[in-house]
Scaffold this active site. Structure first.
Site: not given
Ligand code: NAI
Length: 334
Positions: A240, A264, A269, A301
Site C-alpha cells: 500500500r 506498484d 494512486e 496497482h
C-alpha cells in the site's frame, strides 16, 4: 435455467476484465445477480445501490462512514471487497450499522510476489529504460548497469501469504533472506531469518514491503528508516502506498540512496488508478516527480492482475456473497 434471485449485487468501478472474470463463474452461484457500473463507490455514488442487497468494491473505493451510512439507508447489507486489503473500509462503522464486510483474503499470493520480483529486476537492470533505447535504435548500454541478486540479502517486511511467496522466490534466486513481521511464520524457518526492523533496514540489499497498511505502520518507510538503509539498496512496494512517505522517498532518491525503486502502489494512486489520463497534465506533483528518475519503475496497482488471481477473486467474492445471503446481522468477520 432460471433461478430465484436472492442476492442482487451492484458492482462498482467495473472494468472489462472484471465482467469477464465474474461472468465466467457466476453460473456456479445460483441466486446471485450482478449489475455493473463504471462509477466508483463513495459517499455520493452509494445511493445508486438502492434496492441492491450488496455492493462489490475495490481498492480505491471510499468505504468510510458516510458511504456506509448511505448504503445502510438504501438497504444494502453487505460490502463485498474484491481485494485483500481493506484499509479503505471503516469496519467499525460497518459493524455498528450491521453491514457485513467480506474480503478476498487469499487469491494468488504469487501473482503479487512475482510482480514484486519483476519490479526489483526491472528497476535493478533498468529494463524499461533499455526497452525505450532499443525502440529508438539506441543500442548503447551505458548507464544500465545492474547488480547481481544472487548472494545478496533480501529483507521482506510482512511474511504472510504474499511475503512468504516472495521469500521463496528470493531464496530461489540464491539470496540470503531475512524478514521482519509482527508475527513470525514458522513454516519459513528453513531459509528465512527473522530480525528486527532496524536490522532488516541495515542489512538488506533488496527491501520488499508485504504488510497491510494500518494506523501503526503508516509511513513506516520515512526519512529515519531510509537513513538506516544501505546505500545502493533496491526498494519495492507492492503493498500500500502510504507505507512509504513519498516526499522522504523522493529526498532519498535525489540523494542517491537507492540503486532502484519499484512501486506498484503509491500514495496518490487513488486519483488516477485504472483510468487513462494520458492526455492530461497530472495535478499531483509526487507521482510525476517519481517518474522523472531513471532508477524508478512504476506500475498501476496490478499485482493482482493475473488470470489465476482474477478467477480466484471472482469465485471467492461470489462465495462471500452466498455466505452474506445467509447472514443475520450479528457480527462482522474481518
Ligand atoms: P497477509 O495478511 O497474509 O500477511 C500480512 C503480514 O503482514 C502478516 O504476517 C502480518 O503479521 C504482517 N504485518 C502486519 N502488520 C505489520 C507490521 N506493522 N510490520 C510487519 N509486518 C506486519 O496479507 P497478504 O495476503 O500477504 O497481503 C499483504 C498486503 O499486500 C495486503 O495487505 C495488501 O495491502 C497488499 N496487496 C497488494 C496487491 C496488489 O495488487 N499490489 C494485491 C493483494 C494484496
Amino acid at each position: 435455467m432460471r433461478y430465484n434471485i436472492s442476492m442482487r449485487i451492484l458492482f462498482y468501478a467495473a472494468k472489462r476484465y472484471d465482467k469477464e472474470s465474474f461472468d465466467a463463474v457466476i453460473d456456479k452461484f445460483p441466486g446471485i445477480e450482478i449489475d455493473y457500473t463504471d462509477h466508483e463507490l463513495g459517499p455520493r455514488s452509494a445511493s445508486m445501490a438502492d434496492g441492491y442487497d450488496a455492493v462489490c468494491a475495490f481498492v480505491s473505493a471510499d468505504v468510510r462512514a458516510r458511504t456506509l451510512m448511505s448504503l445502510s439507508k438504501h438497504g444494502v447489507r453487505a460490502v463485498l471487497m474484491r481485494c485483500a486489503g481493506f484499509n479503505n473500509v471503516d469496519t467499525e462503522k460497518a459493524k455498528e450499522l450491521g453491514i457485513m464486510v467480506k474480503i478476498v483474503p487469499r487469491y494468488s499470493p504469487e501473482s503479487v510476489a512475482e510482480l514484486a520480483i519483476g519490479l526489483a529486476l526491472a528497476a535493478n537492470r533498468r529494463l524499461c529504460k533499455s526497452y525505450i533505447r532499443i525502440r529508438e535504435n539506441n543500442f548503447d548500454i551505458d548507464g544500465l548497469c545492474g547488480l547481481n541478486l544472487a548472494g545478496k540479502t533480501a529483507g521482506i517486511i510482512g511474511t504472510g501469504k504474499i511475503g512468504s511467496a516472495m521469500c521463496r522466490i528470493c531464496n530461489g534466486f540464491g539470496m540470503n533472506v531475512i524478514a521482519y513481521d509482527v508475527n513470525k511464520n514458522l513454516t519459513l524457518e528453513k531459509y528465512v531469518k527473522y530480525v528486527s526492523l532496524n536490522e532488516l533496514l541495515k542489512q538488506s540489499d533488496l527491501i520488499s514491503l508485504h504488510c497491510p497498511l494500518t494506523e501503526d505502520n503508516y509511513h513506516m518507510i520515512d526519512e529515519a528508516a531510509i537513513s538506516k538503509m544501505k546505500d545502493g539498496v533496491i526498494l519495492v512496494n507492492t503493498s500500500r502506498g502510504s507505507l512509504i512517505d513519498t516526499s522522504d522517498l523522493i529526498k532519498g532518491i535525489r540523494a542517491g540512496k537507492f540503486h532502484g525503486v519499484g512501486l506498484d502502489v503509491y500514495e496518490e494512486e487513488t486519483d488516477y488508478i485504472y483510468a487513462d489520463h494520458s492526455n492530461e497534465i497530472l495535478p499531483n506533483p509526487a507521482t510525476s516527480k517519481l517518474l522523472d528518475y531513471p532508477n524508478v519503475v512504476m506500475t498501476s496497482h496490478q499485482g493482482f492482475y493475473t488470470k489465476e488471481a482474477l478467477r480466484a477473486i471472482a469465485e471467492t467474492t461470489l462465495q462471500n456473497a452466498t455466505d452474506a445471503d445467509k447472514y443475520v446481522c450479528t457480527a462482522n468477520d474481518i
